[in-house]
Design a protein around this motif. Sequence first.
Motif, PDB file in Angstrom:
ATOM      1  N   GLY A   1       0.811  -1.222   0.000  1.00 10.79           N
ATOM      2  CA  GLY A   1       0.000   0.000   0.000  1.00 10.79           C
ATOM      3  C   GLY A   1       0.837   1.260   0.000  1.00 10.79           C
ATOM      4  O   GLY A   1       0.309   2.358  -0.181  1.00 10.79           O
ATOM      5  N   THR A   2       2.166   1.119   0.193  1.00 11.21           N
ATOM      6  CA  THR A   2       3.058   2.284   0.184  1.00 11.21           C
ATOM      7  C   THR A   2       3.271   2.738  -1.255  1.00 11.21           C
ATOM      8  O   THR A   2       3.384   1.912  -2.167  1.00 11.21           O
ATOM      9  CB  THR A   2       4.402   1.921   0.829  1.00 11.21           C
ATOM     10  N   PHE A   3       3.361   4.049  -1.479  1.00 12.24           N
ATOM     11  CA  PHE A   3       3.498   4.570  -2.834  1.00 12.24           C
ATOM     12  C   PHE A   3       4.398   5.795  -2.826  1.00 12.24           C
ATOM     13  O   PHE A   3       4.678   6.404  -1.775  1.00 12.24           O
ATOM     14  CB  PHE A   3       2.121   4.927  -3.408  1.00 12.24           C
ATOM     15  N   LEU A   4       4.844   6.179  -4.018  1.00  9.03           N
ATOM     16  CA  LEU A   4       5.575   7.427  -4.222  1.00  9.03           C
ATOM     17  C   LEU A   4       5.298   7.911  -5.637  1.00  9.03           C
ATOM     18  O   LEU A   4       4.868   7.149  -6.506  1.00  9.03           O
ATOM     19  CB  LEU A   4       7.084   7.233  -3.993  1.00  9.03           C
ATOM     20  N   VAL A   5       5.536   9.218  -5.859  1.00  9.38           N
ATOM     21  CA  VAL A   5       5.343   9.830  -7.168  1.00  9.38           C
ATOM     22  C   VAL A   5       6.695  10.377  -7.627  1.00  9.38           C
ATOM     23  O   VAL A   5       7.395  11.041  -6.857  1.00  9.38           O
ATOM     24  CB  VAL A   5       4.289  10.956  -7.120  1.00  9.38           C
TER      25      VAL A   5
END
Length: 417
Positions: free
Chosen positions: A335-339
């Motif tokens: 569920g961890t994300f980055l842009v």
Amino acid sequence: MLQQILRDMYVDPEILAELDEDQKQTLFCKMREEQVKRWKAWNDKLGDEIIKENSKETNKKKVKFLLGIDDEPWVWVMGEHENDKSIEDILREEAAEKARILAVKETEKLREEVRKEMKAQLIEDYVDLTATIEKDLPKLRIEDDVDIYCSVEQIQAKIHSIPKKNNNNYSINYYSSINNKFNDASEVKNTRKVAQKVALWEQKLLNDKTTEIFQKIQMKHQQVAKEAEEEEKRKEQVWREQERKAKAAEQQIREIARRAREEHKLNSSLNLDSTCGGTNSSGVPPSRQAVIDWYKNEEKNRRAGIDSSNNVTPWFHGLITRREAEKLLLDQPCGTFLVRLSEKIWGYAVSYRAQEKCKHYLVNAIPKYSFVGNNQKVHDTLDDIIAFHRTYPLTGGETLQYPCPRISTGAIEELLN
């Protein structure tokens, strides 16, 4: 497939292995029917007269199939009848018969050797006996010619009736020796019993040899079966390894095709004629520096990745590569994300930590923000699209939950300075 098999009269082993027993029998019957059909057609084509003439000239035998109760060629499949022996029983009986034949040959050879030894021993004993009698036996006066026809017991009685001379040791030894010789001669009557004993011994020897040879044959069969099983396991391992490599190659081809489709969709969705502030934003960015300049000139003014307090949002990581993003997300929970800025399009990439692997979604920033693809929802700002998918799932079914912490601020400082 069935028509091709009947036409070629050949079944591929891989196809045959996939069929069950009923299907195999049905296929066999179909092929047999096709053979009979072809033979009948050939027979009708030649005609009865030509067949008769050819049979007279060449004396060739005609082939006639045994017919069943349905007037069709009779077919027997081994193992179907209740009285049919299994292949294991047939092989066991063949091995036992082979062992018996070999044991008979070995027993016969041994019997000949024993006969030769016994014959030599009997000749030797006879010579010794003859020499002893000629040396020690005095000339006895035969009172009557009838003594010639006396039995061994009668001769022994006559010998015992002869008076012994004054305890002469020689006489005692002599008569004792003669008595022993006649006792040995009387044993000739027991030859039948000896023959029976020899026959029993030979039968026992034959049985022992048969058992021994049969056990050797069985051990050899077991060894061959074991080697065949080991070879089958080795082939199975090789096949599994080839299957694994084939699946890996297929997966790689699918991944290449997927990327090609994404690039095609990306190029199709981009507005090649649009421009922003003199910066060429059509097609694929030519270089890394072009992406940095584009962000400084265009996206920074649109406050992409910058919150209302003029701080960089926790999920924005600047211009980092796909591999660097996956390295950051590797130890993070699902569920961890980055842009991050993308070097493939004039836009961004959302990297997400899924259950099995990291996923990457491209975000087109021209003229507004939307995921690459057809019928995607359009958002005014980059923060809006991220906030929206915190609640609503992406195309893969995931929702953006935890921003990935930044380890280095170098990529951010490169954009803001």
